[in-house]
Design a protein around this motif. Structure first.
Motif, PDB file in Angstrom:
ATOM      1  N   UNK A 176      -1.665  -2.572   1.283  1.00 49.01           N
ATOM      2  CA  UNK A 176      -2.337  -1.594   0.411  1.00 49.01           C
ATOM      3  C   UNK A 176      -1.344  -0.576  -0.136  1.00 49.01           C
ATOM      4  N   UNK A 177      -0.315  -0.286   0.641  1.00 41.48           N
ATOM      5  CA  UNK A 177       0.723   0.651   0.202  1.00 41.48           C
ATOM      6  C   UNK A 177       1.810  -0.054  -0.619  1.00 41.48           C
ATOM      7  N   UNK A 178       1.586  -1.330  -0.895  1.00 42.79           N
ATOM      8  CA  UNK A 178       2.530  -2.165  -1.657  1.00 42.79           C
ATOM      9  C   UNK A 178       3.893  -2.215  -0.991  1.00 42.79           C
ATOM     10  N   UNK A 179       3.864  -2.276   0.371  1.00 41.90           N
ATOM     11  CA  UNK A 179       5.082  -2.454   1.151  1.00 41.90           C
ATOM     12  C   UNK A 179       5.082  -3.857   1.747  1.00 41.90           C
ATOM     13  N   UNK A 180       6.283  -4.375   1.982  1.00 42.94           N
ATOM     14  CA  UNK A 180       6.403  -5.739   2.510  1.00 42.94           C
ATOM     15  C   UNK A 180       7.157  -5.774   3.834  1.00 42.94           C
ATOM     16  N   UNK A 181       7.301  -4.602   4.489  1.00 38.95           N
ATOM     17  CA  UNK A 181       8.058  -4.575   5.730  1.00 38.95           C
ATOM     18  C   UNK A 181       7.407  -5.414   6.820  1.00 38.95           C
ATOM     19  N   UNK A 182       6.080  -5.348   6.932  1.00 37.58           N
ATOM     20  CA  UNK A 182       5.401  -6.113   7.978  1.00 37.58           C
ATOM     21  C   UNK A 182       5.404  -7.597   7.626  1.00 37.58           C
ATOM     22  N   UNK A 183       5.280  -7.912   6.357  1.00 36.11           N
ATOM     23  CA  UNK A 183       5.371  -9.316   5.931  1.00 36.11           C
ATOM     24  C   UNK A 183       6.711  -9.894   6.343  1.00 36.11           C
ATOM     25  N   UNK A 184       7.784  -9.163   6.089  1.00 38.85           N
ATOM     26  CA  UNK A 184       9.123  -9.638   6.464  1.00 38.85           C
ATOM     27  C   UNK A 184       9.234  -9.789   7.983  1.00 38.85           C
ATOM     28  N   UNK A 185       8.703  -8.811   8.697  1.00 34.59           N
ATOM     29  CA  UNK A 185       8.766  -8.841  10.163  1.00 34.59           C
ATOM     30  C   UNK A 185       8.067 -10.077  10.707  1.00 34.59           C
ATOM     31  N   UNK A 186       6.849 -10.323  10.236  1.00 40.06           N
ATOM     32  CA  UNK A 186       6.099 -11.484  10.716  1.00 40.06           C
ATOM     33  C   UNK A 186       6.782 -12.791  10.328  1.00 40.06           C
ATOM     34  N   UNK A 187       7.392 -12.809   9.151  1.00 32.35           N
ATOM     35  CA  UNK A 187       8.084 -14.020   8.714  1.00 32.35           C
ATOM     36  C   UNK A 187       9.234 -14.350   9.654  1.00 32.35           C
ATOM     37  N   UNK A 188      10.073 -13.359   9.943  1.00 27.23           N
ATOM     38  CA  UNK A 188      11.222 -13.602  10.809  1.00 27.23           C
ATOM     39  C   UNK A 188      10.775 -14.007  12.210  1.00 27.23           C
ATOM     40  N   UNK A 189       9.761 -13.325  12.726  1.00 32.44           N
ATOM     41  CA  UNK A 189       9.266 -13.661  14.067  1.00 32.44           C
ATOM     42  C   UNK A 189       8.813 -15.118  14.134  1.00 32.44           C
TER      43      UNK A 189
END
Length: 801
Positions: free
Chosen positions: A336-349
């Motif tokens: 919703x905040x148009x951030x992708x930090x969590x997307x990147x985190x989940x991808x790497x994990x």
């Protein structure tokens, strides 16, 4: 004149050789646009075509390599685009060759995710040139010398959007066996470009015939399309300031015969070659027919920019399910905040846990999927090698993501519902994707296995009508919760077996659905996955971190639940409850400290999170100087080392540099006003006559990320501009990607040295260490090395000052 496509698979065709090499034999003015010669000196261009025709070329490539608007604008010729490209086709035809290939080279613009130029900008550039060439009806279009798979794919899609002519594509690979910018290998390039609609694929430029032969063999095994090969006349050498290609026509002819054996059927030559090379190729090929080639590996092939995964090709495929905001508050809030930090985190994990593909779903209240899905796709395609699964019910968001994804995506999904068929299948066909097929229609989810198989078969028929084939489809017979559908899991398993046996399709399942509402979910999921694999399941949408072993008692209890033999799951609940009472709760791993989280954010290219983590670390008492020296700098250096070892590629390096830059700027903002320092002032530019910027841009980004102030002079920089800028610089860096501009680099270095003792560095794809040594200049072969070289030189100067 025979249709060129009718000759594919039947004849070996000889392509012509280098156009630029031949044109430069004439006394052309400095800075002359070669494409402009189509109207200012047409006799010269026609003569080149005629010589190649006389030498035995079946196909003539038009003199339009630099014919996009961006390339022509460098010479002020953009308004003549249509005239110049049409003239190129007419001249090639007058030259006498049997087949005319409308030539299209790179735009010089760096497309996302490697650069900042939007897909649609580059798409329009290619579509405009393709349309102009197509007005004169060449036999095909030839997209060539592509070093970034995103640009190559964009060119194919653009050309196909404006003409029905066949589109042939050749990519340029380095000595590493990968495309220099995107890190794409030959097999992956073939899969992506075939899916995008190419009629033939291959390799040109960059390498000599010896280095290109094994890459031809690899590409030929990956696709059934005709293979094109056009090597340079050997690897270029600089002799007395002049670029020399050491290969001979005889050598090229000998390799041409070997290229046919390797599976190539369109064979020519590139830089440094002449009609003599074409004659040798024609002589050695003679009247040979194309070699028989084995069929490509079975399975539905999906690809990221740097790797292919086959679903249904033997190995079970795990699709990571975590990038889905359902039930994940932190992920939803970040989107919703148009951030992708969590997307990147989940991808790497998930990649670290062994995921083969990553499902990407950004659907949550308050999230604009049409904005965030393509943004996530671009971010992830630069971060991970795994292909992506685009998971959305919004057709506009799906098209936006399919359009920009520099690979072959798997769409999740199309169903038997009329609205879904009408919206999704055309997009899958247009953008060369594969798709999941749901056993769902306008009547809902069928109860029986046979009815689910029937829905899949009807959707398959519709997909065939849209131009798709079985190897574009992955069937999902739908997994229902065992807690609410006692016989649901059995119907799903029977349907998987039915689809595999009767339709021969690859299959996929959302495994975790089966355990919804029950305890012991990990064990239930694991047991269902075992049963589904036995039934023929080829891929599972799973949490890849969730891998558990089952003892015999637990496996039996789970099986009873899944097959409806444990009413209301009473025995299973009792089993799990008893087992959980046997020991303490497992301990949770301690959260990583802020320094580690910041370093990880830089390495992942997470520019969204890095500044906030800098704030947090400084709030914990770490000085800004320590944050930069002890946390940020080692992180970017580790990534640079990994790049040098070939463990990461340019997209990851560029993203990390952006995150590093954001973090360094935030750290410096905490320093008292007027106390912020920099590592040194660096002047950087591409030499006169060269309008390529990608290598320079990457180096500039890396230097800035590590605290240097960079004055970017741009491209096609006059010598006097370098000299003037060097007076206030601590170091000067010059880049060149064209062998023809190396003399300009030499003259620029000499001019800078005449007026200053500032350290000078040179680099670029055509620059070697030996050449740098002859200039007395510093050298680096890549961006991380550039930073190290500049830092080392400035440190040495300070010690002697």
């Amino acid at each position: 004149m025979p249709d060129i496509q009718m000759r594919f698979g039947r004849d070996v065709l000889v392509l012509d050789g280098a156009m630029g090499t031949m044109l430069h034999k004439h006394d052309l003015p400095e800075g002359q646009s070669l494409v402009q010669l189509n109207v200012t000196a047409p006799d010269i261009v026609e003569e080149v075509h005629r010589l190649y025709d006389l030498a035995g070329a079946d196909c003539a490539t038009t003199n339009s390599f630099g014919g996009t608007r961006a390339k022509l604008a460098a010479y002020g010729l953009e308004d003549q685009l249509v005239e110049l490209n049409r003239a190129a086709v007419r001249l090639a035809r007058t030259g006498g060759a049997t087949h005319i290939l409308g030539d299209m080279g790179p735009t010089g613009l760096v497309i996302e995710p490697l650069g900042a130029v939007a897909f649609d900008v580059v798409f329009h550039q290619f579509a405009e040139q393709a349309s102009a060439l197509a007005m004169e009806r060449p036999d095909a279009l030839l997209v060539e010398t592509m070093t970034d798979i995103a640009e190559a794919r964009c060119a194919v899609l653009a050309a196909r959007s404006v003409t029905d002519l066949p589109v042939l594509v050749t990519c340029t690979f380095g000595l590493s066996g990968r495309m220099d910018l995107s890190g794409t290998d030959p097999e992956t390039a073939a899969v992506i470009l075939e899916a995008a609609g190419a009629s033939a694929v291959g390799l040109n430029c960059g390498l000599g015939p010896e280095q290109m032969l094994p890459l031809v063999e690899r590409m030929a095994r990956a696709t059934s399309l005709p293979i094109i090969v056009r090597p340079n006349a050997g690897l270029p050498q600089l002799v007395d300031g002049v670029t020399v290609f050491p290969g001979t026509a005889e050598e090229m002819g000998q390799y041409a015969a070997r290229f046919v054996d390797a599976g190539a059927s369109l064979i020519g030559s590139c830089c440094g070659s002449t009609p003599a090379f074409t004659g040798a190729i024609a002589g050695y090929i003679g009247d040979r027919s194309p070699a028989e080639r084995p069929a490509p590996p079975e399975g539905v092939r999906v690809a990221g920019p740097r790797g292919v995964v086959r679903i249904g090709g033997g190995s079970f495929v795990r699709v990571g399910e975590r990038i889905n905001p359902t039930g994940k508050k932190r992920l939803a809030e970040s989107l919703r905040a148009e951030r992708l930090d969590v997307v990147r985190e989940y991808a790497i994990e998930q990649v670290d846990a062994g995921a083969d593909l990553l499902d990407v779903n950004v659907g949550a209240a308050g999230v604009d999927q049409q904005v965030m899905l393509p943004k996530a796709v671009l971010a992830l395609s630069g971060l991970v090698d795994q292909p992506l699964v685009l998971d959305t019910t919004d057709p506009k968001a799906l098209e936006a993501a399919l359009r920009v994804y520099p690979g072959r995506a798997l769409v999740n999904s199309v169903s038997g519902e009329r609205a879904s068929l009408d919206a999704v299948l055309p997009l899958v066909a247009q953008y060369g994707a594969a798709t999941v097929v749901l056993a769902l229609d306008d009547e809902g989810i069928p109860h029986t296995a046979d009815d689910r198989v029937a829905v899949i078969e009807r959707v398959r028929t519709a997909a065939h009508g849209a131009g798709l084939a079985d190897d574009d489809l992955v069937a999902d017979t739908l997994v229902l919760a065992a807690a609410t559908q006692a016989d649901g899991a059995r119907a799903t398993l029977d349907a998987i077996a039915g689809v595999s046996r009767e339709l021969g399709l690859a299959t996929i399942a959302g495994v975790s659905n089966v355990s919804h509402g029950l305890p012991g979910r990990a064990e239930l999921n694991a047991r269902f996955l075992d049963l589904a694999s036995e039934a023929g399941l080829t891929a599972g949408i799973v949490n890849p971190s969730e891998r558990v072993g089952l003892d015999e008692t637990t496996a039996a209890a789970a099986t009873d639940v899944l097959l409806g033999e444990d009413a209301r799951a009473e025995s299973w609940i009792a089993h799990v409850t008893a087992r959980e009472g046997e020991g303490p709760e497992p301990s949770q791993p301690a959260a990583a400290g802020t320094p580690n989280r910041l370093a990880l954010a830089v390495e992942r290219g997470d520019a969204d999170s890095a500044p906030g983590l800098v704030d947090a670390l400084i709030a914990e008492g770490t000085s800004p100087q320590t944050v930069i020296a002890d946390v940020l700098t080692p992180a970017i250096q580790r990534l640079g080392d990994a790049y040098g070892l070939g463990e990461v590629f340019l997209p990851q390096l560029i993203a990390a540099a952006e995150a590093m830059k954001a973090a360094v700027e935030r750290a410096k903002s905490h320093l008292p006003e007027g106390t912020a320092t920099h590592e040194g002032r660096v002047v950087f530019g591409t030499v006169k006559g060269d309008i390529h910027s990608i290598g320079k841009d990457i180096c500039v980004s890396m230097l800035e990320s590590q605290g240097f102030l960079v004055e970017d002079l741009g491209v096609d920089v006059p010598i006097e501009t370098f000299v003037q800028a060097s007076s206030a610089a601590d170091a000067v860096c010059l880049s060149a990607l064209m062998t023809t501009t190396l003399p300009n680099m030499e003259r620029a270095v000499d001019a800078i040295r005449a007026g200053s003792e500032v350290p000078v560095f040179v680099g670029g794809a055509v620059v070697t260490r030996d050449f740098a040594d002859t200039l007395g200049a510093g050298y680096s072969e890549d961006a991380p090395g550039c930073v190290r070289a500049v830092r080392s030189a400035l440190a040495a100067r300070r010690e002697t000052a």
